[in-house]
Each structure stands twice: as C-alpha cells, then as structure tokens.
Write a protein that holds these residues in place. Structure first.
Motif, PDB file in Angstrom:
ATOM      1  N   ARG A   1       0.758  -1.283   0.157  1.00  0.00           N
ATOM      2  CA  ARG A   1       0.052  -0.098   0.050  1.00  0.00           C
ATOM      3  C   ARG A   1       0.982   1.121   0.031  1.00  0.00           C
ATOM      4  N   PHE A   2       2.046   1.218   0.698  1.00  0.00           N
ATOM      5  CA  PHE A   2       2.772   2.271   0.771  1.00  0.00           C
ATOM      6  C   PHE A   2       4.091   2.237  -0.009  1.00  0.00           C
ATOM      7  N   THR A   3       4.574   3.351  -0.531  1.00  0.00           N
ATOM      8  CA  THR A   3       5.964   3.211  -1.397  1.00  0.00           C
ATOM      9  C   THR A   3       6.739   4.584  -1.013  1.00  0.00           C
ATOM     10  N   ILE A   4       7.893   4.088  -0.596  1.00  0.00           N
ATOM     11  CA  ILE A   4       9.020   5.055  -0.064  1.00  0.00           C
ATOM     12  C   ILE A   4       9.853   5.579  -1.188  1.00  0.00           C
ATOM     13  N   SER A   5      10.212   6.552  -1.539  1.00  0.00           N
ATOM     14  CA  SER A   5      11.148   7.148  -2.216  1.00  0.00           C
ATOM     15  C   SER A   5      11.870   8.202  -1.959  1.00  0.00           C
ATOM     16  N   ARG A   6      13.114   8.814  -2.726  1.00  0.00           N
ATOM     17  CA  ARG A   6      13.865   9.944  -2.443  1.00  0.00           C
ATOM     18  C   ARG A   6      14.396  10.437  -3.577  1.00  0.00           C
ATOM     19  N   ASP A   7      14.682  11.677  -3.524  1.00  0.00           N
ATOM     20  CA  ASP A   7      15.416  12.647  -4.680  1.00  0.00           C
ATOM     21  C   ASP A   7      16.550  13.386  -3.825  1.00  0.00           C
ATOM     22  N   ASN A   8      17.592  12.739  -4.103  1.00  0.00           N
ATOM     23  CA  ASN A   8      18.776  13.150  -3.426  1.00  0.00           C
ATOM     24  C   ASN A   8      19.225  14.466  -3.935  1.00  0.00           C
ATOM     25  N   ALA A   9      19.252  14.716  -5.197  1.00  0.00           N
ATOM     26  CA  ALA A   9      19.330  16.010  -5.790  1.00  0.00           C
ATOM     27  C   ALA A   9      18.826  17.117  -5.145  1.00  0.00           C
TER      28      ALA A   9
END
Length: 121
Positions: free
Chosen positions: A67-75
C-alpha cells in the motif's frame, strides 16, 4: 546538522491516498538512509518504511507493504511516502528520520516534527 520538515498530512477517507514529503536542509542528506515512522495516540512509535542512501534498497513494515511506497530525490534533498488504500488504523503522526538503514527508531539521530494523518471510516 540536518533539519527535516514533513508535509502532506491531512484528513482522508478510508481507501484514499496521501503523499507525505520530507524536506531536508544541509548537504548531507544523501549520506543517510531515510526512514518513516508513525505514532498513534497511546501507542509507541513504530517503523513504517526505510530507504537506503542510494534508493536502491527499501523495506516496509508488513502492515503497509504493497500500500505504501517510499522514495527519495537526493538532488533536491527530498523524501516521500506515497500512501494508498489508507485504513483508519493508519491514523497517526508520521515522522521522517535520517540515519542508518534500520527499523530501530532509536538509531536515527535526525527527526522531523511530524505531520498528522487522519483516516476516517
């Protein structure tokens, strides 16, 4: 020093979606894994999800898997938690944290102030 600010919480009906954001100050964001935790009234803080510094490894609590999705944008020093198919039991204050890639909240040195998520039935 790293400062974290969460946003995106709110009130949503069961079955709905929310996207939480975590904005980090400083230039060390990419050095750390990022975790999301939550705390419901009267309960201990619990692990939700974690993503490695590169974004290549993710891990979820069984209660939110699929149900959940983790993500990241290091820039851009940003982290996200996409929450779908929300349930009333997901109601809690959600916190992002930076630290080692672990489910143990005590190992994270940096925390945001939290954002409230309320899911109505």
């Amino acid at each position: 020093q790293v400062q974290l600010v969460e946003s995106g919480g709110g009130l949503v009906q069961a079955g709905g979606s929310l996207r939480l954001s975590c904005a980090a100050s400083g230039r060390t964001f990419a050095n750390y894994a990022m975790g999301w935790f939550r705390q419901a009234p009267g309960k201990e803080r619990e692990f939700v999800a974690v993503i490695s510094w590169s974004g290549g490894i993710v891990y979820y609590a069984d209660s939110v898997k699929v149900r959940f999705t983790i993500s990241r944008d290091n820039a851009n020093n940003l982290g996200y938690l996409q929450m779908n198919s929300l349930k009333p039991e997901d109601t809690a204050v959600y916190y992002c944290a930076l630290g080692p890639a672990t489910v143990d909240a005590g190992q994270y040195p940096y925390w945001g102030q939290g954002t409230q998520v309320t899911v109505s039935s």
